[in-house]
Design a protein around this motif. Structure first.
Motif, PDB file in Angstrom:
ATOM      1  N   PHE A 140      -3.122   8.672   4.088  1.00 41.99           N
ATOM      2  CA  PHE A 140      -4.168   8.711   5.108  1.00 41.99           C
ATOM      3  C   PHE A 140      -4.597  10.147   5.294  1.00 41.99           C
ATOM      4  O   PHE A 140      -3.875  11.084   4.972  1.00 41.99           O
ATOM      5  CB  PHE A 140      -3.682   8.115   6.432  1.00 41.99           C
TER       6      PHE A 140
ATOM      7  N   ASP B 148       0.819  -1.218   0.000  1.00 43.92           N
ATOM      8  CA  ASP B 148       0.000   0.000   0.000  1.00 43.92           C
ATOM      9  C   ASP B 148       0.847   1.258   0.000  1.00 43.92           C
ATOM     10  O   ASP B 148       1.809   1.370   0.775  1.00 43.92           O
ATOM     11  CB  ASP B 148      -0.880   0.044   1.254  1.00 43.92           C
TER      12      ASP B 148
ATOM     13  N   PHE C  33       1.579   5.132   1.011  1.00 42.52           N
ATOM     14  CA  PHE C  33       1.511   5.741   2.345  1.00 42.52           C
ATOM     15  C   PHE C  33       0.507   6.882   2.280  1.00 42.52           C
ATOM     16  O   PHE C  33       0.876   8.025   1.965  1.00 42.52           O
ATOM     17  CB  PHE C  33       2.912   6.243   2.682  1.00 42.52           C
TER      18      PHE C  33
ATOM     19  N   GLY D 125      -6.966  13.815  15.779  1.00 42.68           N
ATOM     20  CA  GLY D 125      -5.643  13.203  15.682  1.00 42.68           C
ATOM     21  C   GLY D 125      -5.618  11.732  15.326  1.00 42.68           C
ATOM     22  O   GLY D 125      -4.664  11.027  15.633  1.00 42.68           O
ATOM     23  N   LYS D 126      -6.679  11.256  14.681  1.00 48.65           N
ATOM     24  CA  LYS D 126      -6.646   9.891  14.186  1.00 48.65           C
ATOM     25  C   LYS D 126      -6.337   9.927  12.689  1.00 48.65           C
ATOM     26  O   LYS D 126      -6.632  10.902  12.006  1.00 48.65           O
ATOM     27  CB  LYS D 126      -8.025   9.244  14.420  1.00 48.65           C
ATOM     28  N   TYR D 127      -5.690   8.877  12.196  1.00 49.77           N
ATOM     29  CA  TYR D 127      -5.415   8.787  10.768  1.00 49.77           C
ATOM     30  C   TYR D 127      -6.372   7.786  10.146  1.00 49.77           C
ATOM     31  O   TYR D 127      -6.482   6.658  10.614  1.00 49.77           O
ATOM     32  CB  TYR D 127      -3.976   8.328  10.527  1.00 49.77           C
ATOM     33  N   ILE D 128      -7.054   8.212   9.109  1.00 47.55           N
ATOM     34  CA  ILE D 128      -7.969   7.316   8.388  1.00 47.55           C
ATOM     35  C   ILE D 128      -7.272   6.886   7.107  1.00 47.55           C
ATOM     36  O   ILE D 128      -6.912   7.716   6.271  1.00 47.55           O
ATOM     37  CB  ILE D 128      -9.294   8.027   8.056  1.00 47.55           C
ATOM     38  N   LYS D 129      -7.094   5.593   6.987  1.00 51.20           N
ATOM     39  CA  LYS D 129      -6.379   5.044   5.835  1.00 51.20           C
ATOM     40  C   LYS D 129      -7.103   5.348   4.533  1.00 51.20           C
ATOM     41  O   LYS D 129      -8.323   5.175   4.437  1.00 51.20           O
ATOM     42  CB  LYS D 129      -6.273   3.526   6.000  1.00 51.20           C
TER      43      LYS D 129
END
Lengths: 315, 315, 315
Positions: A174, A170, A172, A180-184
């Motif tokens: 997001f 994959d 990189f 402060g969350k990363y959503i793919k």
């Protein structure tokens, strides 16, 4: 999946029943694809998009062309990330046809070949290699041990992929949430490798977020090289050991990147450019056939002069 | 193993029968552990150690606190290295329970899962992956092909580990003998990875010499990244491709390391720091939320100014 | 294969029936080997070669010594590349003896060991490892999971090879045709690793084009390190993570290369030299026991002074 279903998924009201088959950029989307605009820099692309629908802020909604549905939201890129999961294929396909293996091809023990994959004739697939689902490999190609080729990738004929190299991992990507969350951003594209390509050991070529990361015919890649998602490495280009090519950068034909050199993302390098070892390319190079060095990058002969000047500081 | 047995092993006379269960640092040792002092810089830690015993030179023996036994020797670090072998577990466990695999977890062919390992539900363990003994993996985690997870490591839930990545290989540690031999310091710690972590292809995360190398929740690591032993990568940090983090360095929350950037060992980076591509961090960064670049590292905007000044040398 | 057959293969007329058993350099060739001269820099080596035959341009043919047959052609290096394919062994041997495995050696599941290979006693070969044909491994060596050892390589006793590392992948060598095609120079040498060597995870050691890439006794190599073809890494040398050693470079005993440092090819580094992290060695280092840094490389204490001078530019 209909536009309505997608809109529901992200909490937007839209009754449109048109079917969406994938995600893509503003410029590349067709009338069955969904796209997005986050950065105003691409407003002119919005005006010309052919996409069925576009995720867009209220501010820019007026620029959405006729025939494209505006899905108005506060964070288009984040919404795209969430939606990308809806379009990602299975990690492993359980259904599908058994792989087709051409005549004269040797498959060693402990090899996995996925559903719907097609391997040409006179190839060698060595022990421990993983060939994912729906992979296409040409004729007379050697896949050395412990190579991983992720699903949907294609490799041409007369290629050599050395041990431990990973094709199609994959990219990189997001999006950030406010807390402060990363959503793919699911990387639903693939890697497409041409004919007569050799890739060294333990290199990594990431799959595209949309469409393809492209390695053209005749490219030579050394060991421990990283090629990011959506790059294009032009015909006959040479990437020496430990080079890093950031996402969405384009190397035109016969570019040579010396050992440990690197590029930033979203740039283009003119054909027959040479980047010296450790060179760091941060802007596009438009003039072909020149030699460059240093970080920031300057012409190689200037870099040599500059090092002399710097050495003089010690006098 | 008793202190006496350990002392015998390195040729020191000591009758103490107390049992030692492991090795650790001066500050982290408990009353069942052995520690050492080589570098006088840590004398104050010696005075406060809770360790059962300490390897120490005669010169520093007077500083060993009451309740801790001094094992006096000329080369404490070298002795620690020799002793570390006594505490290292088997490379492969022959005994132990069969692994527990949760419901909904798919394990592909050619996967090895070691003794006493526990894998949660709804995971995917792809072909060629190696999961060592006593490994714990949470729920809904994907382990891509040809990943190696060494014994005793833990990986949380909702993680993605891309192909070829190695979790828990030995940290790079050894002591010198006077005649130029290197004695391995067995790396008896592990790697602990939190939840919602994604690690790219062909990266390497070394196990700790004592305790754990820690990757906290939400971290994103790209391809070909190296994380040395005993590092801590704080929550939400981002390591772009080809980054190298040297041993015992701590990144606080939300640190961003650009491509090919690196740190020296035994330093700490404040939360929300950004290190530009190729930046080289050689000292701790105490002030949070700043952007840095260059090697030696300076503030990013200063680095931009500096490059202008350097370019002026050519005029 | 006779000289006549080789000459025929590249379209040269030569009736000589002498048998050629391999390719080699001007200086290392024996009376059964074929060599080449492309670069006039090596004319004096041509005069002293012991080779049976030499590919050489008409211009330099007069310098070919008595007893060596001149195969005159326009592009000797390109011809060598084409001929190299004739001397390359099979990717997989179908014939040959079953491997010999010494007493006390554990071989885990999913391991492949090739024909004619010999593994000593008390070794551990972990799951997913690939040991090619005609590989020799000493006693008490650990091969971690998913390591690949290509055919014909040798590894000594008491070595540790960490997961994912590749030993013996092809060196990066090819000749150009006038129309922009690359002709692979088959890498018919091997890698020879001494005793008491530890190599970290996901490193790559390329096999030699002729003869051997050599890792001497006691060497310590960290993760993600690249060693090019025909290098020699001298006894007790240390290569920290992400180091890159370009082809045909020689490190004498006890050289230390810091993290991400690198060398150009075809150079030599004196014993006990230390290269700081990120140092880039572009010329041979003749004086032993010195510390170096920077790129271009200068003495470490000069580099520190220089950084001070550069910082002054901002004042």
């Amino acid at each position: 999946m209909t536009i309505q279903e997608i809109a529901d998924f992200i909490g937007i009201d839209c009754q449109e029943k048109k079917d969406i088959i994938g995600l893509n950029t503003l410029t590349d989307s067709n009338e069955n694809e969904l796209t997005f605009l986050e950065n105003k820099k691409y407003l002119s692309d919005l005006k010309n998009t052919k996409a069925a629908a576009v995720l867009v802020t209220a501010e820019n909604a007026s620029e959405v062309p006729l025939g494209t549905i505006a899905l108005i939201c506060e964070e288009p890129y984040l919404m795209l990330a969430k939606i990308s999961k809806l379009f990602t294929p299975n990690v492993i396909e359980m259904d599908g046809e058994k792989p087709l293996i051409g005549g004269g091809t040797k498959v060693m023990p402990n090899v996995y070949i996925g559903k719907d994959s097609i391997i040409g004739s006179d190839c060698t697939i060595m022990a421990g290699a993983f060939i994912g689902d729906n992979v296409k490999i040409g004729n007379n190609t050697i896949i050395y041990p412990n190579v991983t080729v992720y699903r949907d990738c294609t490799i041409g004929s007369d290629c050599i992929i050395h041990a431990g190299t990973v094709i199609g991992s994959d990219g990189f990507g997001f999006a950030n949430t406010k807390d402060g969350k990363y959503i793919k951003i699911y990387q639903n594209g693939n890697v497409t490798i041409g004919n007569d390509v050799e890739i060294g050991a333990n290199s990594t070529i990431d799959r595209a977020v949309f469409k393809s990361t492209i390695i053209e015919d005749g490219v030579r890649i050394d060991n421990l090289v990283h090629v990011g998602h959506n790059c294009k490495i032009g015909r006959g280009s040479i990437l020496v050991a430990q080079v890093g090519i950031s996402g969405s950068s384009i190397l035109n034909a016969y570019v040579v990147m010396g050992g440990q050199s690197a590029t930033a993302g979203h740039l283009e390098i003119a054909a027959f450019s040479t980047i010296a070892a450790r060179g760091g390319v941060t802007k596009s190079i438009n003039e072909p056939k020149k030699s460059w060095a240093g970080f920031p990058l300057i012409e190689h002969r200037q870099w040599l002069r500059l090092q002399g000047k710097i050495a003089n500081l010690l006098k």
